[in-house]
Write a protein that holds these residues in place. Structure first.
Motif, PDB file in Angstrom:
ATOM      1  N   ILE A 102       0.836  -1.199   0.000  1.00  0.00           N
ATOM      2  CA  ILE A 102       0.000   0.000   0.000  1.00  0.00           C
ATOM      3  C   ILE A 102       0.876   1.256   0.000  1.00  0.00           C
ATOM      4  O   ILE A 102       1.931   1.284   0.636  1.00  0.00           O
ATOM      5  N   GLY A 103       0.382   2.322  -0.671  1.00  0.00           N
ATOM      6  CA  GLY A 103       0.998   3.649  -0.548  1.00  0.00           C
ATOM      7  C   GLY A 103       0.033   4.532   0.237  1.00  0.00           C
ATOM      8  O   GLY A 103      -1.126   4.662  -0.133  1.00  0.00           O
ATOM      9  N   SER A 104       0.493   5.117   1.339  1.00  0.00           N
ATOM     10  CA  SER A 104      -0.392   5.963   2.145  1.00  0.00           C
ATOM     11  C   SER A 104       0.388   7.103   2.787  1.00  0.00           C
ATOM     12  O   SER A 104       1.247   6.868   3.638  1.00  0.00           O
ATOM     13  N   GLY A 105       0.108   8.345   2.348  1.00  0.00           N
ATOM     14  CA  GLY A 105       0.784   9.504   2.937  1.00  0.00           C
ATOM     15  C   GLY A 105       1.977   9.920   2.108  1.00  0.00           C
ATOM     16  O   GLY A 105       3.112   9.533   2.382  1.00  0.00           O
ATOM     17  N   LEU A 106       1.727  10.712   1.054  1.00  0.00           N
ATOM     18  CA  LEU A 106       2.816  11.112   0.153  1.00  0.00           C
ATOM     19  C   LEU A 106       2.612  12.511  -0.402  1.00  0.00           C
ATOM     20  O   LEU A 106       3.414  12.974  -1.208  1.00  0.00           O
ATOM     21  N   ALA A 107       1.540  13.198   0.015  1.00  0.00           N
ATOM     22  CA  ALA A 107       1.267  14.528  -0.537  1.00  0.00           C
ATOM     23  C   ALA A 107       2.285  15.548  -0.027  1.00  0.00           C
ATOM     24  O   ALA A 107       2.943  15.334   0.989  1.00  0.00           O
ATOM     25  N   GLY A 108       2.381  16.666  -0.755  1.00  0.00           N
ATOM     26  CA  GLY A 108       3.231  17.774  -0.320  1.00  0.00           C
ATOM     27  C   GLY A 108       4.703  17.574  -0.654  1.00  0.00           C
ATOM     28  O   GLY A 108       5.056  16.843  -1.573  1.00  0.00           O
ATOM     29  N   TRP A 109       5.558  18.266   0.113  1.00  0.00           N
ATOM     30  CA  TRP A 109       6.995  18.216  -0.150  1.00  0.00           C
ATOM     31  C   TRP A 109       7.729  18.210   1.196  1.00  0.00           C
ATOM     32  O   TRP A 109       7.132  18.442   2.247  1.00  0.00           O
ATOM     33  N   GLY A 110       9.044  17.951   1.147  1.00  0.00           N
ATOM     34  CA  GLY A 110       9.835  17.931   2.382  1.00  0.00           C
ATOM     35  C   GLY A 110       9.487  16.737   3.259  1.00  0.00           C
ATOM     36  O   GLY A 110       8.960  15.750   2.784  1.00  0.00           O
ATOM     37  N   LYS A 111       9.778  16.848   4.562  1.00  0.00           N
ATOM     38  CA  LYS A 111       9.514  15.778   5.534  1.00  0.00           C
ATOM     39  C   LYS A 111       9.972  14.412   5.001  1.00  0.00           C
ATOM     40  O   LYS A 111       9.275  13.408   5.148  1.00  0.00           O
ATOM     41  N   THR A 112      11.157  14.418   4.388  1.00  0.00           N
ATOM     42  CA  THR A 112      11.656  13.189   3.758  1.00  0.00           C
ATOM     43  C   THR A 112      11.801  12.058   4.771  1.00  0.00           C
ATOM     44  O   THR A 112      11.458  10.919   4.499  1.00  0.00           O
ATOM     45  N   GLY A 113      12.316  12.414   5.953  1.00  0.00           N
ATOM     46  CA  GLY A 113      12.563  11.388   6.971  1.00  0.00           C
ATOM     47  C   GLY A 113      11.296  10.779   7.557  1.00  0.00           C
ATOM     48  O   GLY A 113      11.352   9.750   8.230  1.00  0.00           O
ATOM     49  N   ASN A 114      10.142  11.415   7.318  1.00  0.00           N
ATOM     50  CA  ASN A 114       8.886  10.842   7.840  1.00  0.00           C
ATOM     51  C   ASN A 114       8.362   9.708   6.970  1.00  0.00           C
ATOM     52  O   ASN A 114       7.451   8.989   7.369  1.00  0.00           O
ATOM     53  N   ILE A 115       8.906   9.596   5.759  1.00  0.00           N
ATOM     54  CA  ILE A 115       8.423   8.554   4.848  1.00  0.00           C
ATOM     55  C   ILE A 115       9.126   7.246   5.200  1.00  0.00           C
ATOM     56  O   ILE A 115      10.340   7.210   5.348  1.00  0.00           O
ATOM     57  N   GLY A 116       8.337   6.199   5.350  1.00  0.00           N
ATOM     58  CA  GLY A 116       8.926   4.914   5.699  1.00  0.00           C
ATOM     59  C   GLY A 116       8.115   3.768   5.139  1.00  0.00           C
ATOM     60  O   GLY A 116       7.156   3.973   4.399  1.00  0.00           O
ATOM     61  N   CYS A 117       8.529   2.543   5.483  1.00  0.00           N
ATOM     62  CA  CYS A 117       7.828   1.341   5.075  1.00  0.00           C
ATOM     63  C   CYS A 117       7.576   0.496   6.304  1.00  0.00           C
ATOM     64  O   CYS A 117       8.452   0.401   7.158  1.00  0.00           O
ATOM     65  N   ARG A 118       6.409  -0.093   6.376  1.00  0.00           N
ATOM     66  CA  ARG A 118       6.072  -0.891   7.544  1.00  0.00           C
ATOM     67  C   ARG A 118       5.465  -2.205   7.082  1.00  0.00           C
ATOM     68  O   ARG A 118       4.576  -2.231   6.236  1.00  0.00           O
ATOM     69  N   LYS A 119       5.988  -3.307   7.637  1.00  0.00           N
ATOM     70  CA  LYS A 119       5.411  -4.616   7.348  1.00  0.00           C
ATOM     71  C   LYS A 119       4.322  -4.871   8.377  1.00  0.00           C
ATOM     72  O   LYS A 119       4.610  -4.933   9.581  1.00  0.00           O
ATOM     73  N   ILE A 120       3.073  -4.965   7.928  1.00  0.00           N
ATOM     74  CA  ILE A 120       1.969  -5.248   8.852  1.00  0.00           C
ATOM     75  C   ILE A 120       1.967  -6.741   9.167  1.00  0.00           C
ATOM     76  O   ILE A 120       1.887  -7.147  10.321  1.00  0.00           O
ATOM     77  N   ASP A 121       2.053  -7.567   8.131  1.00  0.00           N
ATOM     78  CA  ASP A 121       2.269  -9.014   8.282  1.00  0.00           C
ATOM     79  C   ASP A 121       2.803  -9.523   6.947  1.00  0.00           C
ATOM     80  O   ASP A 121       3.172  -8.717   6.094  1.00  0.00           O
ATOM     81  N   ASN A 122       2.849 -10.837   6.760  1.00  0.00           N
ATOM     82  CA  ASN A 122       3.488 -11.385   5.553  1.00  0.00           C
ATOM     83  C   ASN A 122       2.798 -10.992   4.257  1.00  0.00           C
ATOM     84  O   ASN A 122       3.383 -11.115   3.180  1.00  0.00           O
ATOM     85  N   THR A 123       1.556 -10.538   4.326  1.00  0.00           N
ATOM     86  CA  THR A 123       0.851 -10.208   3.090  1.00  0.00           C
ATOM     87  C   THR A 123       0.465  -8.737   2.986  1.00  0.00           C
ATOM     88  O   THR A 123      -0.228  -8.353   2.040  1.00  0.00           O
ATOM     89  N   LEU A 124       0.888  -7.899   3.922  1.00  0.00           N
ATOM     90  CA  LEU A 124       0.478  -6.498   3.857  1.00  0.00           C
ATOM     91  C   LEU A 124       1.616  -5.568   4.319  1.00  0.00           C
ATOM     92  O   LEU A 124       2.158  -5.732   5.411  1.00  0.00           O
ATOM     93  N   TYR A 125       1.949  -4.626   3.435  1.00  0.00           N
ATOM     94  CA  TYR A 125       3.008  -3.658   3.723  1.00  0.00           C
ATOM     95  C   TYR A 125       2.452  -2.266   3.454  1.00  0.00           C
ATOM     96  O   TYR A 125       1.632  -2.103   2.557  1.00  0.00           O
ATOM     97  N   VAL A 126       2.910  -1.250   4.182  1.00  0.00           N
ATOM     98  CA  VAL A 126       2.461   0.109   3.902  1.00  0.00           C
ATOM     99  C   VAL A 126       3.684   1.031   3.769  1.00  0.00           C
ATOM    100  O   VAL A 126       4.596   0.987   4.593  1.00  0.00           O
ATOM    101  N   CYS A 127       3.712   1.815   2.681  1.00  0.00           N
ATOM    102  CA  CYS A 127       4.796   2.763   2.417  1.00  0.00           C
ATOM    103  C   CYS A 127       4.225   4.176   2.416  1.00  0.00           C
ATOM    104  O   CYS A 127       3.149   4.406   1.863  1.00  0.00           O
ATOM    105  N   GLY A 128       4.948   5.124   2.994  1.00  0.00           N
ATOM    106  CA  GLY A 128       4.499   6.515   3.035  1.00  0.00           C
ATOM    107  C   GLY A 128       4.660   7.049   4.444  1.00  0.00           C
ATOM    108  O   GLY A 128       5.228   6.370   5.302  1.00  0.00           O
ATOM    109  N   ASP A 129       4.168   8.268   4.685  1.00  0.00           N
ATOM    110  CA  ASP A 129       4.283   8.800   6.051  1.00  0.00           C
ATOM    111  C   ASP A 129       3.017   8.540   6.869  1.00  0.00           C
ATOM    112  O   ASP A 129       2.961   8.872   8.052  1.00  0.00           O
TER     113      ASP A 129
END
Lengths: 212, 67
Positions: free
Chosen positions: A150-177
């Motif tokens: 999933i991509g969630s949280g990418l609008a705007g500019w800057g705040k580069t360090g807030n963007i990350g990736c999180r593994k929820i479980d083996n079948t679900l990942y979320v990328c964005g801030d």
């Protein structure tokens, strides 16, 4: 496959080093679905094509508008074309070895399993959060063993360090801030959506490199 | 009771509580979210009837527009 075989493949992949052409030939065995061909989908697809993914399944029903060029992987002479058709053309120019299957339709609960059948991983690249939710529920209910990024949280500019990736479980990942929402004064701009799209592509590669 | 919320231990009063009660206590107000408890996706309609128990693994994230 029994657990011993899976564990052995994992150990071999971890310790046996592969060079670029071996990595690309490994990735060439897999099929990846991309739901949406906007800022996330077009940039993610091109990163996957460059990495040597075998088959990319694209689904989108939109036409390219001039305003899309601020962040999506299209060109001025493609304005007015279907996004799926233009992206297939762009992928071919980058890596003609990739098979691209296109679906010009609005995805829903009923057609998703058919559109993405045989995909080893699916990338969520929708704009609207309701569509993101619908895809998560459908893949969970009807394609439960297919990893979804999933991509969630990418609008705007800057705040580069807030963007990350999180593994929820083996079948679900979320990328964005996980917090920036699109609005009139925080539009989607190329750098942040490109970062998240490439993070999604990076997770796809990571998952596929662990597959036997 | 203690449970895991996004990989961190949480401690809230009571022996168990519904998903909706947890959201209210934690003041999680943004509506578009995904919740999984012990790997199982919990749909919005089930937030009242689904109970979080001691030791459960709760994962939650928000769905922000943009893509």
């Amino acid at each position: 496959m029994d657990k011993f075989v899976i564990a052995s493949i994992f150990i071999i992949r971890t310790f046996l080093k592969m060079n670029l052409s071996e990595i690309r030939s490994h990735l060439g065995k897999y099929r990846v679905g991309i739901a949406g061909a906007g800022g996330l989908g077009s940039n993610c697809a091109v990163a996957l094509a460059r990495s040597g993914i075998g088959t990319i399944v694209l689904s989108d029903f939109d036409i390219i508008e001039e305003s899309n060029l601020s962040r999506q992987y299209y060109f001025t002479d493609q304005i007015g074309m279907m996004k799926t058709v233009a992206l297939k053309e762009n992928i071919f120019r980058v890596n003609p070895a990739v098979s691209v299957i296109i679906h010009q339709k609005k995805l829903d609960r009923y057609n998703i399993p058919e559109v993405f059948s045989g995909c080893h991983v699916i990338v969520e690249a929708f704009d609207r959060s309701e569509m993101k939710e619908m895809l998560i529920e459908t893949v969970n209910n009807r394609m439960a063993d297919v990893p979804l990024i999933i991509g969630s949280g990418l609008a705007g500019w800057g705040k580069t360090g807030n963007i990350g990736c999180r593994k929820i479980d083996n079948t679900l990942y979320v990328c964005g801030d996980e917090s920036s929402e699109v609005s009139d004064d925080t539009p989607v701009l190329a750098p942040r959506v490109g970062i998240v799209a490439n993070m999604q592509a990076n997770i796809v590669v990571e998952i596929l490199m662990k597959m036997g | 009771m203690k449970f895991i919320l996004n990989n961190r231990e949480e401690e809230l009063n009571g022996e168990s509580l519904s998903v909706n009660e947890m959201l209210t206590i934690k003041k999680f107000s943004y509506k578009l979210r995904i919740i999984k408890i012990n790997g199982e996706l919990i749909s919005k309609e089930m937030y009242d009837s689904t109970i979080i128990h001691e030791g459960d693994n709760v994962q939650m994230f928000y769905l922000m527009s943009g893509g």
